[in-house]
Design a protein around this motif. Structure first.
Motif, PDB file in Angstrom:
ATOM      1  N   MET A 248       0.833  -1.198   0.000  1.00  0.00           N
ATOM      2  CA  MET A 248       0.000   0.000   0.000  1.00  0.00           C
ATOM      3  C   MET A 248       0.866   1.245   0.000  1.00  0.00           C
ATOM      4  O   MET A 248       1.743   1.403   0.836  1.00  0.00           O
ATOM      5  N   VAL A 249       0.629   2.118  -0.962  1.00  0.00           N
ATOM      6  CA  VAL A 249       1.251   3.433  -1.006  1.00  0.00           C
ATOM      7  C   VAL A 249       0.119   4.449  -1.088  1.00  0.00           C
ATOM      8  O   VAL A 249      -0.786   4.304  -1.906  1.00  0.00           O
ATOM      9  N   MET A 250       0.147   5.467  -0.217  1.00  0.00           N
ATOM     10  CA  MET A 250      -0.925   6.442  -0.169  1.00  0.00           C
ATOM     11  C   MET A 250      -0.886   7.337  -1.406  1.00  0.00           C
ATOM     12  O   MET A 250       0.040   8.122  -1.592  1.00  0.00           O
ATOM     13  N   MET A 251      -1.871   7.183  -2.284  1.00  0.00           N
ATOM     14  CA  MET A 251      -1.976   7.992  -3.500  1.00  0.00           C
ATOM     15  C   MET A 251      -3.403   8.522  -3.574  1.00  0.00           C
ATOM     16  O   MET A 251      -4.280   7.903  -4.170  1.00  0.00           O
ATOM     17  N   THR A 252      -3.667   9.653  -2.941  1.00  0.00           N
ATOM     18  CA  THR A 252      -5.021  10.184  -2.910  1.00  0.00           C
ATOM     19  C   THR A 252      -5.390  10.784  -4.261  1.00  0.00           C
ATOM     20  O   THR A 252      -4.530  11.147  -5.067  1.00  0.00           O
ATOM     21  N   SER A 253      -6.698  10.907  -4.478  1.00  0.00           N
ATOM     22  CA  SER A 253      -7.175  11.457  -5.750  1.00  0.00           C
ATOM     23  C   SER A 253      -6.729  12.904  -5.924  1.00  0.00           C
ATOM     24  O   SER A 253      -6.439  13.346  -7.043  1.00  0.00           O
ATOM     25  N   GLY A 254      -6.661  13.660  -4.818  1.00  0.00           N
ATOM     26  CA  GLY A 254      -6.220  15.051  -4.910  1.00  0.00           C
ATOM     27  C   GLY A 254      -4.783  15.163  -5.373  1.00  0.00           C
ATOM     28  O   GLY A 254      -4.450  16.009  -6.213  1.00  0.00           O
ATOM     29  N   PHE A 255      -3.919  14.309  -4.837  1.00  0.00           N
ATOM     30  CA  PHE A 255      -2.515  14.309  -5.247  1.00  0.00           C
ATOM     31  C   PHE A 255      -2.385  13.927  -6.715  1.00  0.00           C
ATOM     32  O   PHE A 255      -1.636  14.551  -7.478  1.00  0.00           O
ATOM     33  N   GLN A 256      -3.143  12.915  -7.132  1.00  0.00           N
ATOM     34  CA  GLN A 256      -3.082  12.490  -8.526  1.00  0.00           C
ATOM     35  C   GLN A 256      -3.592  13.584  -9.464  1.00  0.00           C
ATOM     36  O   GLN A 256      -3.085  13.736 -10.582  1.00  0.00           O
ATOM     37  N   GLN A 257      -4.576  14.361  -9.004  1.00  0.00           N
ATOM     38  CA  GLN A 257      -5.078  15.453  -9.827  1.00  0.00           C
ATOM     39  C   GLN A 257      -4.019  16.530 -10.018  1.00  0.00           C
ATOM     40  O   GLN A 257      -3.858  17.079 -11.120  1.00  0.00           O
ATOM     41  N   VAL A 258      -3.271  16.831  -8.966  1.00  0.00           N
ATOM     42  CA  VAL A 258      -2.190  17.815  -9.082  1.00  0.00           C
ATOM     43  C   VAL A 258      -1.125  17.313 -10.054  1.00  0.00           C
ATOM     44  O   VAL A 258      -0.585  18.082 -10.859  1.00  0.00           O
ATOM     45  N   LEU A 259      -0.821  16.015 -10.000  1.00  0.00           N
ATOM     46  CA  LEU A 259       0.146  15.451 -10.949  1.00  0.00           C
ATOM     47  C   LEU A 259      -0.339  15.629 -12.387  1.00  0.00           C
ATOM     48  O   LEU A 259       0.460  15.935 -13.285  1.00  0.00           O
ATOM     49  N   LYS A 260      -1.633  15.448 -12.615  1.00  0.00           N
ATOM     50  CA  LYS A 260      -2.185  15.628 -13.962  1.00  0.00           C
ATOM     51  C   LYS A 260      -2.028  17.074 -14.424  1.00  0.00           C
ATOM     52  O   LYS A 260      -1.730  17.334 -15.597  1.00  0.00           O
ATOM     53  N   VAL A 261      -2.243  18.009 -13.498  1.00  0.00           N
ATOM     54  CA  VAL A 261      -2.080  19.426 -13.845  1.00  0.00           C
ATOM     55  C   VAL A 261      -0.627  19.707 -14.224  1.00  0.00           C
ATOM     56  O   VAL A 261      -0.343  20.369 -15.231  1.00  0.00           O
ATOM     57  N   ILE A 262       0.308  19.191 -13.427  1.00  0.00           N
ATOM     58  CA  ILE A 262       1.731  19.393 -13.724  1.00  0.00           C
ATOM     59  C   ILE A 262       2.088  18.769 -15.070  1.00  0.00           C
ATOM     60  O   ILE A 262       2.777  19.384 -15.897  1.00  0.00           O
ATOM     61  N   ASP A 263       1.604  17.548 -15.307  1.00  0.00           N
ATOM     62  CA  ASP A 263       1.879  16.882 -16.584  1.00  0.00           C
ATOM     63  C   ASP A 263       1.357  17.716 -17.754  1.00  0.00           C
ATOM     64  O   ASP A 263       2.024  17.854 -18.790  1.00  0.00           O
ATOM     65  N   GLY A 264       0.151  18.270 -17.592  1.00  0.00           N
ATOM     66  CA  GLY A 264      -0.423  19.081 -18.660  1.00  0.00           C
ATOM     67  C   GLY A 264       0.405  20.320 -18.946  1.00  0.00           C
ATOM     68  O   GLY A 264       0.626  20.687 -20.112  1.00  0.00           O
TER      69      GLY A 264
END
Length: 215
Positions: free
Chosen positions: A131-147
């Motif tokens: 288990m690694v904590m990967m919340t939806s909020g963190f993943q959304q920020v990663l998507k913004v950075i990727d974009g």
């Protein structure tokens, strides 16, 4: 209104102002996880601090892991408006990336509990590596950075020999490392005596390593 009705109305207002068991458990988890560490905190200790029962913790969050995830989700929800503002601002992608970085730094500098939890407890491997904590909020920020990095690549501002996601991983790692070492310097005499301005300057230098000047 009679005296009895007035007293009842006041009691009702007082009860309405009291935080719910859900909110008390969230705050107790925040307090204890940041004070004693996630691994050293028991669900019974959280329930005692919250003035409720372990069964209420399980009802609202499912487990201690679920509570930690709930704390992170609440934090990302509070930052979501700022992230959207950066996304929608009429700025070039590089300025948006810098603004997003500043938003995150300010949020963590202003909330010491959240800074401790995100930098010392977030994304740690748990449950024997499953288990690694990967919340939806963190993943959304990663998507913004990727974009934003893809926009920089399309504009010819990102080094062409680098994959945007590799750049993102390097930037996130540098960001977390700078903040984590600064926190460890405060808590455990770790050799990282730089201040906030020097932290920002170091991250700016890292970011510029991945850029090329516009033609």
């Amino acid at each position: 209104m009679g005296k009895t009705q007035s007293i009842r109305a006041q009691e009702g207002e007082s009860q309405a102002m009291e935080p719910s068991s859900h909110e008390r458990i969230l705050q107790a988890g925040r307090d204890l996880f940041s004070e004693d560490g996630y691994e050293n905190t028991t669900t019974s200790a959280i329930a005692r601090r919250a003035g409720t029962s372990e069964s209420q913790l399980i009802k609202h969050f499912g487990s201690k892991e679920g509570l930690l995830e709930g704390i992170f989700d609440r934090a990302w929800q509070r930052m979501a408006q700022g992230v959207r503002h950066v996304q929608e601002a009429p700025m070039p992608p590089l300025e948006k990336l810098r603004a997003l970085t500043e938003l995150m730094i300010v949020a963590l500098e202003s909330d010491k509990q959240l800074r401790t939890l995100m930098l010392l407890e977030g994304r740690r491997i748990r449950k024997h590596g499953h288990m690694v904590m990967m919340t939806s909020g963190f993943q959304q920020v990663l998507k913004v950075i990727d974009g934003l990095l893809q926009e920089l690549q399309g504009a010819g501002r990102l080094r062409p020999d680098l994959h945007p996601q590799a750049v993102r991983s390097a930037l996130v790692g540098a960001f977390e490392g700078l903040l984590r070492d600064q926190l460890l310097a405060e808590r455990a005499s770790f050799p990282a005596s730089y201040d906030g301005a020097e932290l920002r300057a170091a991250f700016k230098a890292v970011l510029e390593c991945f850029l090329v000047e516009p033609e």
